[in-house]
Design a protein around this motif. Structure first.
Motif, PDB file in Angstrom:
ATOM      1  N   GLU A  83       0.843  -1.233   0.100  1.00  0.00           N
ATOM      2  CA  GLU A  83      -0.100  -0.112   0.037  1.00  0.00           C
ATOM      3  C   GLU A  83       1.002   1.308  -0.004  1.00  0.00           C
ATOM      4  O   GLU A  83       0.677   2.339  -0.653  1.00  0.00           O
ATOM      5  CB  GLU A  83      -0.988   0.035   1.071  1.00  0.00           C
ATOM      6  CG  GLU A  83      -2.164  -0.861   0.996  1.00  0.00           C
ATOM      7  CD  GLU A  83      -2.983  -0.690  -0.088  1.00  0.00           C
ATOM      8  OE1 GLU A  83      -3.279   0.348  -0.574  1.00  0.00           O
ATOM      9  OE2 GLU A  83      -3.151  -1.657  -0.992  1.00  0.00           O
ATOM     10  N   CYS A  84       2.042   1.204   0.726  1.00  0.00           N
ATOM     11  CA  CYS A  84       2.822   2.464   0.647  1.00  0.00           C
ATOM     12  C   CYS A  84       3.476   2.474  -0.557  1.00  0.00           C
ATOM     13  O   CYS A  84       3.179   3.601  -1.227  1.00  0.00           O
ATOM     14  CB  CYS A  84       3.859   1.994   1.753  1.00  0.00           C
ATOM     15  SG  CYS A  84       3.613   2.400   3.558  1.00  0.00           S
ATOM     16  N   LYS A  85       3.928   1.564  -1.367  1.00  0.00           N
ATOM     17  CA  LYS A  85       4.464   1.681  -2.613  1.00  0.00           C
ATOM     18  C   LYS A  85       3.471   2.178  -3.458  1.00  0.00           C
ATOM     19  O   LYS A  85       3.828   3.013  -4.468  1.00  0.00           O
ATOM     20  CB  LYS A  85       5.248   0.242  -3.008  1.00  0.00           C
ATOM     21  CG  LYS A  85       6.388   0.124  -2.104  1.00  0.00           C
ATOM     22  CD  LYS A  85       7.105  -1.141  -2.556  1.00  0.00           C
ATOM     23  CE  LYS A  85       8.316  -1.237  -1.700  1.00  0.00           C
ATOM     24  NZ  LYS A  85       8.686  -2.821  -1.750  1.00  0.00           N
ATOM     25  N   ASN A  86       2.167   1.659  -3.609  1.00  0.00           N
ATOM     26  CA  ASN A  86       1.086   2.080  -4.431  1.00  0.00           C
ATOM     27  C   ASN A  86       0.772   3.503  -4.217  1.00  0.00           C
ATOM     28  O   ASN A  86       0.459   4.206  -5.311  1.00  0.00           O
ATOM     29  CB  ASN A  86       0.076   1.112  -4.126  1.00  0.00           C
ATOM     30  CG  ASN A  86      -0.087  -0.285  -4.730  1.00  0.00           C
ATOM     31  OD1 ASN A  86       0.836  -0.413  -5.539  1.00  0.00           O
ATOM     32  ND2 ASN A  86      -0.831  -1.289  -4.367  1.00  0.00           N
ATOM     33  N   TYR A  87       1.056   4.120  -3.117  1.00  0.00           N
ATOM     34  CA  TYR A  87       0.682   5.403  -2.736  1.00  0.00           C
ATOM     35  C   TYR A  87       1.865   6.383  -3.108  1.00  0.00           C
ATOM     36  O   TYR A  87       1.207   7.344  -3.843  1.00  0.00           O
ATOM     37  CB  TYR A  87       0.443   5.564  -1.100  1.00  0.00           C
ATOM     38  CG  TYR A  87       0.041   6.887  -0.610  1.00  0.00           C
ATOM     39  CD1 TYR A  87      -1.215   7.090  -0.429  1.00  0.00           C
ATOM     40  CD2 TYR A  87       1.133   7.919  -0.326  1.00  0.00           C
ATOM     41  CE1 TYR A  87      -1.636   8.543   0.046  1.00  0.00           C
ATOM     42  CE2 TYR A  87       0.784   9.125   0.184  1.00  0.00           C
ATOM     43  CZ  TYR A  87      -0.662   9.269   0.268  1.00  0.00           C
ATOM     44  OH  TYR A  87      -1.208  10.522   0.749  1.00  0.00           O
ATOM     45  N   GLY A  88       2.736   5.833  -3.179  1.00  0.00           N
ATOM     46  CA  GLY A  88       4.020   6.734  -3.570  1.00  0.00           C
ATOM     47  C   GLY A  88       4.165   6.584  -5.212  1.00  0.00           C
ATOM     48  O   GLY A  88       4.482   7.668  -5.718  1.00  0.00           O
ATOM     49  N   GLU A  89       3.647   5.577  -5.871  1.00  0.00           N
ATOM     50  CA  GLU A  89       3.487   5.585  -7.447  1.00  0.00           C
ATOM     51  C   GLU A  89       2.253   6.219  -7.877  1.00  0.00           C
ATOM     52  O   GLU A  89       2.639   6.989  -8.945  1.00  0.00           O
ATOM     53  CB  GLU A  89       3.258   4.132  -7.773  1.00  0.00           C
ATOM     54  CG  GLU A  89       4.621   3.235  -7.383  1.00  0.00           C
ATOM     55  CD  GLU A  89       4.278   1.687  -7.913  1.00  0.00           C
ATOM     56  OE1 GLU A  89       3.524   1.289  -8.440  1.00  0.00           O
ATOM     57  OE2 GLU A  89       5.557   1.069  -7.771  1.00  0.00           O
ATOM     58  N   THR A  90       1.110   6.430  -7.153  1.00  0.00           N
ATOM     59  CA  THR A  90      -0.026   7.144  -7.721  1.00  0.00           C
ATOM     60  C   THR A  90       0.043   8.525  -7.276  1.00  0.00           C
ATOM     61  O   THR A  90      -0.547   9.412  -7.819  1.00  0.00           O
ATOM     62  CB  THR A  90      -1.330   6.281  -7.213  1.00  0.00           C
ATOM     63  OG1 THR A  90      -1.363   6.370  -5.842  1.00  0.00           O
ATOM     64  CG2 THR A  90      -1.246   4.913  -7.921  1.00  0.00           C
ATOM     65  N   GLY A  91       0.435   8.731  -5.904  1.00  0.00           N
ATOM     66  CA  GLY A  91       0.311   9.905  -5.441  1.00  0.00           C
ATOM     67  C   GLY A  91      -1.022  10.352  -5.093  1.00  0.00           C
ATOM     68  O   GLY A  91      -1.345  11.700  -4.833  1.00  0.00           O
TER      69      GLY A  91
END
Length: 96
Positions: A83-91
């Protein structure tokens, strides 16, 4: 003088004892890695929040018999890191 790693391991042991969780194994490095991912992809204060929620989810899963402690913690930490990585990728902050 103890190294930071030694201090964290000692603190972890002391806290586990205080909470009557002496037989619990904690991968301090994995927890710190998750905190780092959260801090660098969301915002810095997300680190303790993310590790707390992952630990809480793992405790619920283990306590309900869905998985043993190790599997529950691994699954919760992987989900949180994803979830952290997805959050960082999508902003994307609309849902948060």
């Amino acid at each position: 003088m103890a190294s930071q790693e030694e201090e964290l391991e000692a603190w972890c042991g002391r806290l586990l004892t205080s909470l009557e969780l002496e037989d619990t194994t904690v991968d301090v490095g994995a927890v710190l890695q998750l905190a780092s991912v959260a801090a660098h992809t969301v915002v810095r204060p997300a680190a303790p929040l993310t590790t707390f929620i992952a630990g809480f989810a793992a405790g619920l899963a283990a306590g309900s018999g869905q998985a043993d402690d190790t599997a529950a913690m691994g699954a919760a930490m992987r989900a949180a890191a994803r979830e952290c990585k997805n959050y960082g990728e999508t902003g994307d902050t609309d849902d948060h």
